[in-house]
Design a protein around this motif. Structure first.
Motif, short mmCIF file in Angstrom:
data_model
loop_
_atom_site.label_atom_id
_atom_site.label_comp_id
_atom_site.label_asym_id
_atom_site.label_seq_id
_atom_site.Cartn_x
_atom_site.Cartn_y
_atom_site.Cartn_z
N THR A 61 11.22 8.13 -1.01
CA THR A 61 11.15 9.50 -1.19
C THR A 61 9.69 9.67 -1.31
OG1 THR A 61 13.33 9.20 -2.52
CG2 THR A 61 11.83 11.06 -2.89
N TRP A 62 9.59 11.12 -0.52
CA TRP A 62 8.20 11.75 -0.12
C TRP A 62 8.08 12.99 -0.52
CZ3 TRP A 62 4.59 8.05 1.62
CH2 TRP A 62 5.26 6.94 2.08
N GLU A 63 7.13 13.43 -0.98
CA GLU A 63 6.88 15.01 -1.58
C GLU A 63 7.13 15.75 -0.29
OE1 GLU A 63 2.91 15.54 -2.94
OE2 GLU A 63 3.22 14.42 -4.80
N SER A 64 7.03 15.32 1.09
CA SER A 64 7.16 16.28 2.20
C SER A 64 7.52 15.17 3.41
CB SER A 64 6.00 17.37 2.39
OG SER A 64 4.92 16.52 2.71
N LYS A 65 7.80 15.94 4.56
CA LYS A 65 8.02 15.13 5.66
C LYS A 65 6.44 14.88 6.05
CE LYS A 65 9.71 15.44 10.44
NZ LYS A 65 10.51 16.43 11.27
N GLU A 66 5.59 15.83 5.91
CA GLU A 66 4.12 15.48 6.28
C GLU A 66 3.63 14.28 5.74
OE1 GLU A 66 5.67 19.12 7.49
OE2 GLU A 66 5.29 18.53 5.39
N ALA A 67 3.96 14.25 4.24
CA ALA A 67 3.57 12.77 3.63
C ALA A 67 4.00 11.60 4.15
CB ALA A 67 3.75 12.99 1.98
N PHE A 68 5.24 11.65 4.69
CA PHE A 68 5.85 10.60 5.36
C PHE A 68 5.23 10.13 6.40
CE2 PHE A 68 8.79 8.83 8.46
CZ PHE A 68 8.91 7.54 7.91
N LEU A 69 4.74 11.23 7.39
CA LEU A 69 4.23 10.95 8.49
C LEU A 69 2.79 10.36 8.29
CD1 LEU A 69 5.64 13.98 10.59
CD2 LEU A 69 6.38 11.74 10.90
N GLY A 76 0.80 -1.26 0.03
CA GLY A 76 -0.05 -0.15 -0.01
C GLY A 76 0.88 1.16 -0.09
N ILE A 77 2.08 1.25 0.06
CA ILE A 77 2.98 2.38 0.28
C ILE A 77 2.82 3.10 -1.09
CG2 ILE A 77 4.93 1.19 -0.45
CD1 ILE A 77 6.55 3.15 1.48
N GLU A 78 2.72 2.40 -2.16
CA GLU A 78 2.72 2.94 -3.62
C GLU A 78 1.41 3.98 -3.89
OE1 GLU A 78 0.55 -0.89 -4.05
OE2 GLU A 78 2.47 -0.11 -2.75
N LYS A 79 0.37 3.77 -2.93
CA LYS A 79 -1.03 4.44 -2.76
C LYS A 79 -0.87 5.56 -1.74
CE LYS A 79 -3.12 0.16 -4.38
NZ LYS A 79 -3.99 -1.05 -4.06
N SER A 80 -0.08 5.82 -1.19
CA SER A 80 0.00 6.65 -0.01
C SER A 80 0.30 8.20 -0.81
CB SER A 80 1.10 6.35 1.09
OG SER A 80 0.81 7.30 1.93
N PRO A 81 -0.53 9.22 -0.24
CA PRO A 81 -0.54 10.49 -0.73
C PRO A 81 0.84 10.92 -0.69
CG PRO A 81 -2.57 10.19 0.42
CD PRO A 81 -1.78 9.08 0.57
N GLY A 82 1.54 11.63 -1.54
CA GLY A 82 2.83 12.00 -1.33
C GLY A 82 4.19 11.13 -1.64
N PHE A 83 3.60 9.70 -1.89
CA PHE A 83 4.65 8.98 -2.08
C PHE A 83 5.33 9.02 -3.45
CE2 PHE A 83 5.79 5.03 -4.16
CZ PHE A 83 7.10 4.49 -3.17
N TRP A 114 1.84 8.56 5.86
CA TRP A 114 2.01 7.00 5.76
C TRP A 114 2.33 6.25 7.13
CZ3 TRP A 114 1.81 2.39 3.56
CH2 TRP A 114 2.93 1.38 3.86
N THR A 115 2.95 6.72 7.93
CA THR A 115 3.41 6.04 9.21
C THR A 115 2.11 5.94 10.21
OG1 THR A 115 3.82 8.12 10.48
CG2 THR A 115 5.64 6.83 9.14
N LYS A 116 1.08 6.62 10.02
CA LYS A 116 -0.16 6.84 10.74
C LYS A 116 -1.43 6.21 10.05
CE LYS A 116 1.38 11.21 13.16
NZ LYS A 116 1.21 12.64 13.15
N SER A 117 -1.02 5.71 8.83
CA SER A 117 -2.14 4.95 7.94
C SER A 117 -2.34 3.79 8.51
CB SER A 117 -1.89 5.09 6.58
OG SER A 117 -0.90 4.07 6.22
N GLU A 118 -3.41 3.01 8.23
CA GLU A 118 -3.81 1.76 8.13
C GLU A 118 -3.06 0.74 7.60
OE1 GLU A 118 -6.08 -1.65 9.73
OE2 GLU A 118 -5.74 0.30 10.39
N ALA A 119 -2.55 1.24 6.06
CA ALA A 119 -1.75 0.37 5.36
C ALA A 119 -0.41 0.23 5.93
CB ALA A 119 -1.78 1.13 3.91
N PHE A 120 0.14 1.23 6.66
CA PHE A 120 1.35 1.11 7.33
C PHE A 120 1.12 0.29 8.32
CE2 PHE A 120 4.19 2.33 10.68
CZ PHE A 120 5.50 2.39 10.12
#
Length: 103
Positions: free
Chosen positions: A56-64, A27-34, A66-72
Motif C-alpha cells: 500500500t502506497w500514499e499514491s500511484k506516483e509513490a509506487f512508480l 529497502g521498500i520500507e524506506k521508500s517515500p510514500g510506502f 519505488w519501481t524506478k529506485s536502486e533499492a527496487f
C-alpha cells in the motif's frame, strides 16, 4: 492511496518457502510514500498455493518511484539469475483505494 498486489502461484506445499524470502526486506520500507507490506497465503486451490504480496502506497506516483529506485532494482535483481523451481507464475494487480477503514 494506491495498492499493488502480486499473486504468485507456487507448487502445493511451497508457500512458506516463498514467504520466508520476504522476511528480510531490501529497502521498500524506506521508500517515500510506502505505507505497508502484507503477505497473504491462500492454500485453498487444489492444484497450487498462492502467495499474494500486497503493498500500500500514499499514491500511484509513490509506487512508480519505488519501481524506478536502486533499492527496487537490487531487490529484484536476483530474479533474473535464479528461477525458483516451485514458482508456477504470477499476476500483478493495481488499485486506487476507494475506501479504507482501520480500528
Amino acid at each position: 492511496m494506491y495498492a499493488v498486489t502480486n499473486a504468485i502461484r507456487v507448487k502445493k506445499g511451497y508457500a512458506s518457502q516463498l514467504v520466508e524470502r520476504f522476511r528480510e526486506r531490501k529497502g521498500i520500507e524506506k521508500s517515500p510514500g510506502f505505507i505497508r507490506l502484507e503477505i497473504l497465503v491462500n492454500e485453498q486451490p487444489e492444484d497450487h498455493d498462492e502467495v499474494r504480496v500486497c503493498t500500500t502506497w500514499e499514491s500511484k506516483e509513490a509506487f512508480l518511484g519505488w519501481t524506478k529506485s536502486e533499492a527496487f532494482r537490487k531487490a529484484h535483481d536476483q530474479r533474473g539469475r535464479e528461477r525458483l523451481e516451485y514458482v508456477l507464475g504470477n499476476q500483478m494487480y493495481s488499485y486506487e483505494v476507494a475506501l479504507s477503514f482501520e480500528q
